[in-house]
Scaffold this active site. Structure first.
Site, PDB file in Angstrom:
ATOM      1  CE  LYS A  52    -107.337 -81.889  27.595  1.00 26.69           C
ATOM      2  NZ  LYS A  52    -107.668 -83.303  27.663  1.00 26.69           N
ATOM      3  CD  GLN A  96    -105.594 -86.378  27.965  1.00 30.79           C
ATOM      4  OE1 GLN A  96    -105.905 -85.326  28.508  1.00 30.79           O
ATOM      5  NE2 GLN A  96    -105.986 -86.690  26.746  1.00 30.79           N
ATOM      6  CG  ASP A 119    -112.974 -85.177  29.994  1.00 28.68           C
ATOM      7  OD1 ASP A 119    -112.905 -84.178  29.251  1.00 28.68           O
ATOM      8  OD2 ASP A 119    -112.018 -85.931  30.230  1.00 28.68           O
TER       9      ASP A 119
END
Ligand code: NAP
Length: 309
Positions: A52, A96, A119
């Protein structure tokens, strides 16, 4: 011959389309900014986060990686998220998962400002998805829709079967397919006669986490198969069985000690599907591309909101 839906090609298209938008935002003041929070030491998470951060760098997006220790508490992480919510240079926040076991994951995800939730996991954004309102969509499901649309595969009026009902993949992809006017069935571990339901699918999405579980009985001849699963085969006999003694796969296993496979039997999928996403190289590359896309969208929305103040 089944058509292979090449995720890397579609990812590159999406990133190329984002590049001028990133340049315009940068010229207008500052680049889009993504904060990535990686708590503790999970080897798989570390690999994902590296990917990422690299994608941000390649595209000119500013990224800030925060790495609290494995022992981090819920309140410490909440305060990290609060600080990121308040930072003007951060347009997107990604925490994460999984978080260390002592951390209350739900509270952390709830604390992220919905407008920075790239997200798409915050209940506000899940609600927007359910209602069909604009907002960030979960990255892997959004990537699946991009693969289908950009490959010219019609969704409207088709029978779609999603195997898996997770908040990250199964549920959101089912809603996105519904918004695209598919007739959608969601299956899970308690679904009776799963094979018969799957055989009804024009578009079959497998998001299960069970190596090569869907075999010939599950796939109608000519179906489009989207294999989301990423499973590691770490035993030679499993590689030999799943890939029918393929010399290339066995050589890859000897070299690396493991081989990736999706949730669908790869040999059967290539024989029966009209089009399918391979593992690796299908859905996987889209997840990071859609994260970049959500970050740029968020930066543009925040910039426009600030201009209207
Ligand atoms: P998850 O949270 O573990 O959910 C798995 C789902 O599969 C659950 O709904 C479960 O049903 C269902 N299931 C399990 N065994 C089943 C069975 N025997 N028959 C029918 N349904 C069954 O997994 P996830 O996070 O959605 O991920 C699924 C897979 O996608 C994993 O391999 C993961 O690594 C991969 N993935 C890939 C990407 C990517 O970028 N390509 C992104 C995310 C995930 P119940 O709800 O009844 O337990």
């Amino acid at each position: 011959m089944a058509r292979i839906l090449d995720g890397a090609r579609i990812r590159n298209q999406i990133l190329a389309e984002l590049a001028p938008r990133v340049q315009a935002l940068t010229a207008d003041g500052r680049p889009p900014g993504l904060a990535v929070v990686l708590a503790g030491h999970n080897p798989a998470s570390e690999i994902y986060v590296r990917g990422k951060v690299k994608a941000c760098r390649d595209l000119g997006i500013f990224s800030d990686s925060l790495t609290p220790p494995e022992s981090v508490s819920t309140s410490e992480l909440l305060s990290t998220v609060d600080q990121l919510n308040a930072r003007a240079d951060i347009d997107g926040i990604l925490v994460q998962l999984p978080l260390p076991k002592q951390v209350d994951e739900k509270r952390i995800l709830l604390a992220i400002a919905p407008e920075k939730d790239v997200d798409g996991f915050h209940p506000c954004n899940v609600g927007k998805l359910a209602a069909g309102l604009p907002g960030p969509r979960a990255c892997t499901p959004a990537g699946i829709i991009e693969i289908l649309k950009r490959s010219g595969i019609a969704i409207g009026g088709k029978r779609a079967v999603v195997v898996g009902r997770s908040d990250i993949v199964g549920k959101p992809v089912a809603l996105l397919l519904l918004h695209e006017h598919a007739t959608v069935t969601i299956c899970h571990s308690k679904t009776p006669d799963l094979a018969a339901v799957c055989r009804e699918a024009d578009i079959l999405v497998a998001a299960i986490g069970r190596p090569a579980m869907l075999t010939a009985d599950f796939i109608r001849q000519g179906a489009v198969v989207i294999d989301v699963g990423i499973n590691r085969l770490a035993k030679r006999e499993d590689v030999a069985r799943v890939f029918r003694d393929s010399p290339e796969k066995l050589a890859a296993f000897e070299a690396k000690g493991s081989v990736l496979v999706g949730d669908v039997d790869p040999i059967v999928m290539a024989e029966r599907a009209s089009a399918y996403t391979p593992v690796p190289g299908g859905v996987g590359p889209l997840t990071i591309a859609m994260l970049m896309s959500n970050t740029v969208d968020s930066a543009e929305r925040r910039r426009a909101a600030a201009a209207n103040l």
